[in-house]
Write an enzyme that holds these catalytic residues in place. Structure first.
Site, PDB file in Angstrom:
ATOM      1  N   HIS A 293      27.345  67.453  53.252  1.00 44.21           N
ATOM      2  CA  HIS A 293      27.521  66.933  51.889  1.00 44.21           C
ATOM      3  C   HIS A 293      27.677  65.419  51.934  1.00 44.21           C
ATOM      4  O   HIS A 293      28.551  64.908  52.630  1.00 44.21           O
ATOM      5  CB  HIS A 293      28.760  67.552  51.235  1.00 44.21           C
ATOM      6  CG  HIS A 293      28.523  68.949  50.731  1.00 44.21           C
ATOM      7  ND1 HIS A 293      29.267  69.511  49.729  1.00 44.21           N
ATOM      8  CD2 HIS A 293      27.606  69.880  51.077  1.00 44.21           C
ATOM      9  CE1 HIS A 293      28.828  70.742  49.488  1.00 44.21           C
ATOM     10  NE2 HIS A 293      27.823  70.990  50.306  1.00 44.21           N
TER      11      HIS A 293
ATOM     12  N   TYR B 119      35.840  68.628  41.969  1.00 46.21           N
ATOM     13  CA  TYR B 119      37.288  68.633  41.731  1.00 46.21           C
ATOM     14  C   TYR B 119      37.488  68.332  40.250  1.00 46.21           C
ATOM     15  O   TYR B 119      36.940  67.338  39.750  1.00 46.21           O
ATOM     16  CB  TYR B 119      37.979  67.556  42.565  1.00 46.21           C
ATOM     17  CG  TYR B 119      37.993  67.830  44.055  1.00 46.21           C
ATOM     18  CD1 TYR B 119      39.103  68.391  44.667  1.00 46.21           C
ATOM     19  CD2 TYR B 119      36.894  67.519  44.863  1.00 46.21           C
ATOM     20  CE1 TYR B 119      39.135  68.638  46.039  1.00 46.21           C
ATOM     21  CE2 TYR B 119      36.907  67.764  46.235  1.00 46.21           C
ATOM     22  CZ  TYR B 119      38.034  68.320  46.810  1.00 46.21           C
ATOM     23  OH  TYR B 119      38.050  68.561  48.167  1.00 46.21           O
TER      24      TYR B 119
ATOM     25  N   PRO C  76      46.160  71.245  49.792  1.00 48.81           N
ATOM     26  CA  PRO C  76      44.731  71.293  50.158  1.00 48.81           C
ATOM     27  C   PRO C  76      43.818  70.358  49.365  1.00 48.81           C
ATOM     28  O   PRO C  76      42.626  70.275  49.666  1.00 48.81           O
ATOM     29  CB  PRO C  76      44.356  72.761  49.910  1.00 48.81           C
ATOM     30  CG  PRO C  76      45.395  73.290  48.993  1.00 48.81           C
ATOM     31  CD  PRO C  76      46.642  72.504  49.214  1.00 48.81           C
TER      32      PRO C  76
ATOM     33  N   LYS D 243      42.375  68.241  54.030  1.00 50.68           N
ATOM     34  CA  LYS D 243      42.774  67.561  55.261  1.00 50.68           C
ATOM     35  C   LYS D 243      43.454  68.442  56.321  1.00 50.68           C
ATOM     36  O   LYS D 243      43.534  68.052  57.494  1.00 50.68           O
ATOM     37  CB  LYS D 243      43.740  66.402  54.925  1.00 50.68           C
ATOM     38  CG  LYS D 243      43.062  65.217  54.302  1.00 50.68           C
ATOM     39  CD  LYS D 243      42.309  64.398  55.329  1.00 50.68           C
ATOM     40  CE  LYS D 243      41.233  63.532  54.736  1.00 50.68           C
ATOM     41  NZ  LYS D 243      39.893  64.141  54.704  1.00 50.68           N
TER      42      LYS D 243
ATOM     43  N   TYR E 154      38.517  60.546  52.341  1.00 52.39           N
ATOM     44  CA  TYR E 154      38.007  61.912  52.230  1.00 52.39           C
ATOM     45  C   TYR E 154      37.137  62.284  53.438  1.00 52.39           C
ATOM     46  O   TYR E 154      37.252  63.386  53.985  1.00 52.39           O
ATOM     47  CB  TYR E 154      37.205  62.094  50.933  1.00 52.39           C
ATOM     48  CG  TYR E 154      36.935  63.549  50.618  1.00 52.39           C
ATOM     49  CD1 TYR E 154      37.822  64.293  49.843  1.00 52.39           C
ATOM     50  CD2 TYR E 154      35.805  64.207  51.124  1.00 52.39           C
ATOM     51  CE1 TYR E 154      37.602  65.636  49.578  1.00 52.39           C
ATOM     52  CE2 TYR E 154      35.577  65.546  50.866  1.00 52.39           C
ATOM     53  CZ  TYR E 154      36.474  66.261  50.087  1.00 52.39           C
ATOM     54  OH  TYR E 154      36.253  67.583  49.843  1.00 52.39           O
TER      55      TYR E 154
HETATM   56  P1  RFL Z   1      47.192  78.393  61.659  1.00 48.48           P
HETATM   57  O1  RFL Z   1      45.807  78.513  61.134  1.00 48.48           O
HETATM   58  O2  RFL Z   1      48.313  78.777  60.766  1.00 48.48           O
HETATM   59  O3  RFL Z   1      47.271  79.218  63.017  1.00 48.48           O
HETATM   60  C1  RFL Z   1      48.492  79.431  63.706  1.00 48.48           C
HETATM   61  C2  RFL Z   1      48.371  80.675  64.531  1.00 48.48           C
HETATM   62  O4  RFL Z   1      49.605  80.883  65.229  1.00 48.48           O
HETATM   63  C3  RFL Z   1      49.975  82.259  65.149  1.00 48.48           C
HETATM   64  N1  RFL Z   1      51.443  82.361  65.290  1.00 48.48           N
HETATM   65  C4  RFL Z   1      52.056  82.777  66.437  1.00 48.48           C
HETATM   66  N2  RFL Z   1      51.565  83.142  67.629  1.00 48.48           N
HETATM   67  C5  RFL Z   1      52.466  83.507  68.586  1.00 48.48           C
HETATM   68  N3  RFL Z   1      53.809  83.513  68.389  1.00 48.48           N
HETATM   69  C6  RFL Z   1      54.339  83.140  67.203  1.00 48.48           C
HETATM   70  N4  RFL Z   1      55.661  83.137  67.015  1.00 48.48           N
HETATM   71  C7  RFL Z   1      53.446  82.749  66.176  1.00 48.48           C
HETATM   72  N5  RFL Z   1      53.617  82.327  64.880  1.00 48.48           N
HETATM   73  C8  RFL Z   1      52.401  82.100  64.375  1.00 48.48           C
HETATM   74  C9  RFL Z   1      49.473  82.677  63.779  1.00 48.48           C
HETATM   75  O5  RFL Z   1      49.305  84.083  63.676  1.00 48.48           O
HETATM   76  C10 RFL Z   1      48.155  81.923  63.689  1.00 48.48           C
HETATM   77  O6  RFL Z   1      47.082  82.661  64.202  1.00 48.48           O
HETATM   78  O7  RFL Z   1      47.500  76.873  62.112  1.00 48.48           O
HETATM   79  P2  RFL Z   1      46.521  75.808  62.808  1.00 48.48           P
HETATM   80  O8  RFL Z   1      45.751  76.414  63.926  1.00 48.48           O
HETATM   81  O9  RFL Z   1      47.349  74.611  63.036  1.00 48.48           O
HETATM   82  O10 RFL Z   1      45.422  75.472  61.690  1.00 48.48           O
HETATM   83  C11 RFL Z   1      45.748  74.803  60.491  1.00 48.48           C
HETATM   84  C12 RFL Z   1      44.811  75.231  59.358  1.00 48.48           C
HETATM   85  O11 RFL Z   1      44.791  76.635  59.306  1.00 48.48           O
HETATM   86  C13 RFL Z   1      45.242  74.652  58.007  1.00 48.48           C
HETATM   87  O12 RFL Z   1      45.677  73.319  58.136  1.00 48.48           O
HETATM   88  C14 RFL Z   1      44.093  74.665  56.962  1.00 48.48           C
HETATM   89  O13 RFL Z   1      43.712  75.969  56.660  1.00 48.48           O
HETATM   90  C15 RFL Z   1      44.504  73.955  55.671  1.00 48.48           C
HETATM   91  N6  RFL Z   1      43.473  74.016  54.615  1.00 48.48           N
HETATM   92  C16 RFL Z   1      42.399  73.156  54.627  1.00 48.48           C
HETATM   93  N7  RFL Z   1      42.214  72.274  55.641  1.00 48.48           N
HETATM   94  C17 RFL Z   1      41.118  71.460  55.682  1.00 48.48           C
HETATM   95  O14 RFL Z   1      40.985  70.665  56.626  1.00 48.48           O
HETATM   96  N8  RFL Z   1      40.123  71.517  54.715  1.00 48.48           N
HETATM   97  C18 RFL Z   1      40.221  72.368  53.655  1.00 48.48           C
HETATM   98  O15 RFL Z   1      39.287  72.417  52.853  1.00 48.48           O
HETATM   99  C19 RFL Z   1      41.399  73.208  53.562  1.00 48.48           C
HETATM  100  N9  RFL Z   1      41.541  74.082  52.563  1.00 48.48           N
HETATM  101  C20 RFL Z   1      43.607  74.930  53.563  1.00 48.48           C
HETATM  102  C21 RFL Z   1      42.613  74.936  52.535  1.00 48.48           C
HETATM  103  C22 RFL Z   1      44.678  75.845  53.502  1.00 48.48           C
HETATM  104  C23 RFL Z   1      44.786  76.723  52.452  1.00 48.48           C
HETATM  105  N10 RFL Z   1      45.884  77.635  52.466  1.00 48.48           N
HETATM  106  C24 RFL Z   1      45.791  78.983  52.147  1.00 48.48           C
HETATM  107  C25 RFL Z   1      47.133  77.221  53.040  1.00 48.48           C
HETATM  108  C26 RFL Z   1      42.710  75.808  51.470  1.00 48.48           C
HETATM  109  C27 RFL Z   1      43.802  76.695  51.403  1.00 48.48           C
HETATM  110  C28 RFL Z   1      43.872  77.590  50.187  1.00 48.48           C
HETATM  111  C1  PHB Z   2      37.624  75.229  50.278  1.00 44.69           C
HETATM  112  O1  PHB Z   2      36.392  75.334  50.236  1.00 44.69           O
HETATM  113  O2  PHB Z   2      38.358  76.205  50.542  1.00 44.69           O
HETATM  114  C2  PHB Z   2      38.240  73.907  49.975  1.00 44.69           C
HETATM  115  C3  PHB Z   2      37.434  72.796  49.827  1.00 44.69           C
HETATM  116  C4  PHB Z   2      38.020  71.570  49.532  1.00 44.69           C
HETATM  117  C5  PHB Z   2      39.385  71.477  49.399  1.00 44.69           C
HETATM  118  C6  PHB Z   2      40.195  72.591  49.585  1.00 44.69           C
HETATM  119  C7  PHB Z   2      39.617  73.819  49.869  1.00 44.69           C
HETATM  120  O3  PHB Z   2      39.940  70.270  49.082  1.00 44.69           O
END
Ligand code: RFL
Ligand code: PHB
Length: 390
Positions: free
Chosen positions: A73, A201, A293, A297, A385
């Site tokens: 993108h 957005y 989110p 980031k 971004y």
């Molecule tokens: P995770 O993905 O939470 O993985 C951690 C893992 O550790 C395990 N765990 C354990 N294992 C052993 N012993 C324990 N005691 C443990 N406790 C936990 C868990 O089961 C899991 O498998 O963390 P990690 O790897 O640091 O990754 C971070 C990302 O997942 C997170 O920052 C992103 O998803 C955030 N996020 C977004 N980030 C972006 O860069 N771009 C995006 O567009 C974006 N959109 C989002 C998002 C997060 C969202 N939610 C639901 C919070 C959109 C949403 C809606």
């Molecule tokens: C997504 O596609 O899940 C998404 C994209 C951009 C954001 C957050 C989530 O800022």
């Protein structure tokens, strides 16, 4: 169990990416994950990858499918004060982002880990981190009904916000900074073509909305919602109706609706824990920080932490230098705080805050007007971004 160089707690994107990069550097690792692989893959989260994250996936030898299926993108739409604007990343900062879902990132990393033969123990429970200040820390856990213990040189705490690693740092040392926002995001995934080629957005009087995607046939949409909202009260029809009302006029007729294949509510939070290192434990990713989110980031910040940690550990094992290890926390945190600021700012700019005074409401309106009238302001948005340099 036989000792290893690095024990990684958590097989989310941070833990798996670090594991793969260390494996390629010839450093022996063991990953302990409390859930099953299917559970880890069922979490629908991030969708947007910065160039730095894309490069790391390639460096880890996991870029092939991403390069084939990911969608580049060059800009994004932002609708504010009733007008749809386009932030052109290419023109403003000469960079772009890639849309490739976190589920796919995780799947590619999992497959590479399995193919490499490096060990991952899933369903490892009651993980305890011991002797973090000694030269050989230990990790004790329950696996398949047995208590096991493994010693190592370093522990990487990649276990997300609710993990055990951050909680293993003494309370007298750990300092946390937090803001909890008074709303959440209700997200749905649907096998329908996205309403636009780029993300949009939307700031609307009824609340924020985001149109995103996973592929040309799979859409991801979000609506700002109350924290006490019951997900069962949101039928698919109700979701589509609310989304449509917030879309720019020209997009309303383009919206293709269909049954949701996932629906969930996520609370929004800013959080940082300092320091990111305690003795032989290093925190990376959501274990150390959370961003709302809105700036896309979270996963990207996890990737930059992993980059610094991979560099630090490679320096230690390949050149016998502790320099990277000593500076890991400061290098990572410098980037973390800038991404925290950007995510907080995007959240303030685009959401409706229930308790905002008329003055603050006017200030934010003026900020949005200014943003789209100023090349300098749009450049700053684009620069953040697409991702600040490592
Ligand atoms: P995770 O993905 O939470 O993985 C951690 C893992 O550790 C395990 N765990 C354990 N294992 C052993 N012993 C324990 N005691 C443990 N406790 C936990 C868990 O089961 C899991 O498998 O963390 P990690 O790897 O640091 O990754 C971070 C990302 O997942 C997170 O920052 C992103 O998803 C955030 N996020 C977004 N980030 C972006 O860069 N771009 C995006 O567009 C974006 N959109 C989002 C998002 C997060 C969202 N939610 C639901 C919070 C959109 C949403 C809606
Ligand atoms: C997504 O596609 O899940 C998404 C994209 C951009 C954001 C957050 C989530 O800022």
């Amino acid at each position: 169990m036989n000792p290893v160089s690095v024990v990684i707690i958590g097989a989310g994107p941070s833990g798996l990416l670090l594991g793969q990069l260390l494996h390629k550097a010839g450093i022996e690792t063991m990953i302990l994950e409390q859930r099953t692989p299917d559970y880890v893959l069922s979490r629908i989260r991030a969708g947007v990858l910065e160039q730095g994250t894309v490069n790391l996936m390639r460096e880890a030898g996991c870029g092939a499918r991403m390069d084939k299926e990911g969608i580049v993108h060059h800009g994004t739409g932002i609708m504010a004060n009733g007008v749809l604007h386009r932030i052109d990343f290419q023109t403003l900062v000469g960079k772009s982002v890639m849309v490739y879902g976190q589920t796919e990132v995780t799947r590619d990393l999992m497959e590479a880990r399995q193919a490499s033969g490096a060990p991952t123990l899933y369903e490892a429970e009651h993980v305890e981190l011991l002797d973090l200040e000694q030269d050989q820390p230990r990790v004790r856990f329950h696996h398949q009904g047995q208590v096991k213990e493994i010693s190592c040189d370093f522990i990487a705490g990649c276990d997300g916000f609710h993990g055990v690693s951050r909680r293993s740092i003494p309370e007298t040392i750990l300092k946390t900074y937090e803001r909890v926002y008074p709303f959440g995001w209700l997200g749905i995934l649907a096998d329908t073509p996205p309403v636009d080629e780029e993300l949009i957005y939307i700031n609307d009087d009824r609340g924020f909305a985001l149109c995103s995607m996973r592929s040309p046939t799979r859409s991801r949409y979000y609506l700002q919602c109350g924290l006490d909202e019951n997900i069962d009260a949101w039928s698919d029809d109700k979701f589509w109706e609310h989304l449509k009302a917030r879309l720019p006029d020209e997009h309303q007729n383009r919206l293709v609706t269909g049954p949701s294949i996932e629906k969930s509510i996520a609370p929004l939070r800013s959080f940082v824990a300092e320091p990111m290192r305690y003795g032989r434990l290093f925190l990376a990713g959501d274990a150390a920080h959370i961003v709302p989110p809105t700036g896309a980031k979270g996963l990207n910040l996890a990737a930059s932490d992993v980059y610094y940690l991979w560099q630090a550990l490679s320096e230690f094992y390949q050149r016998g230098s502790s320099h990277g290890i000593e500076h890991y926390a400061d290098r990572a945190l410098a980037r973390v705080w800038k991404a925290e600021r950007f995510s907080w700012w995007m959240t303030m700019l685009l959401h409706n805050f229930p308790d905002m005074s008329p003055f603050e409401t006017k200030m934010l309106r003026a900020e949005r007007d200014y943003l789209f009238s100023s090349q300098a302001a749009m450049t700053a948005l684009a620069e953040n971004y697409v991702g600040l340099p490592y």
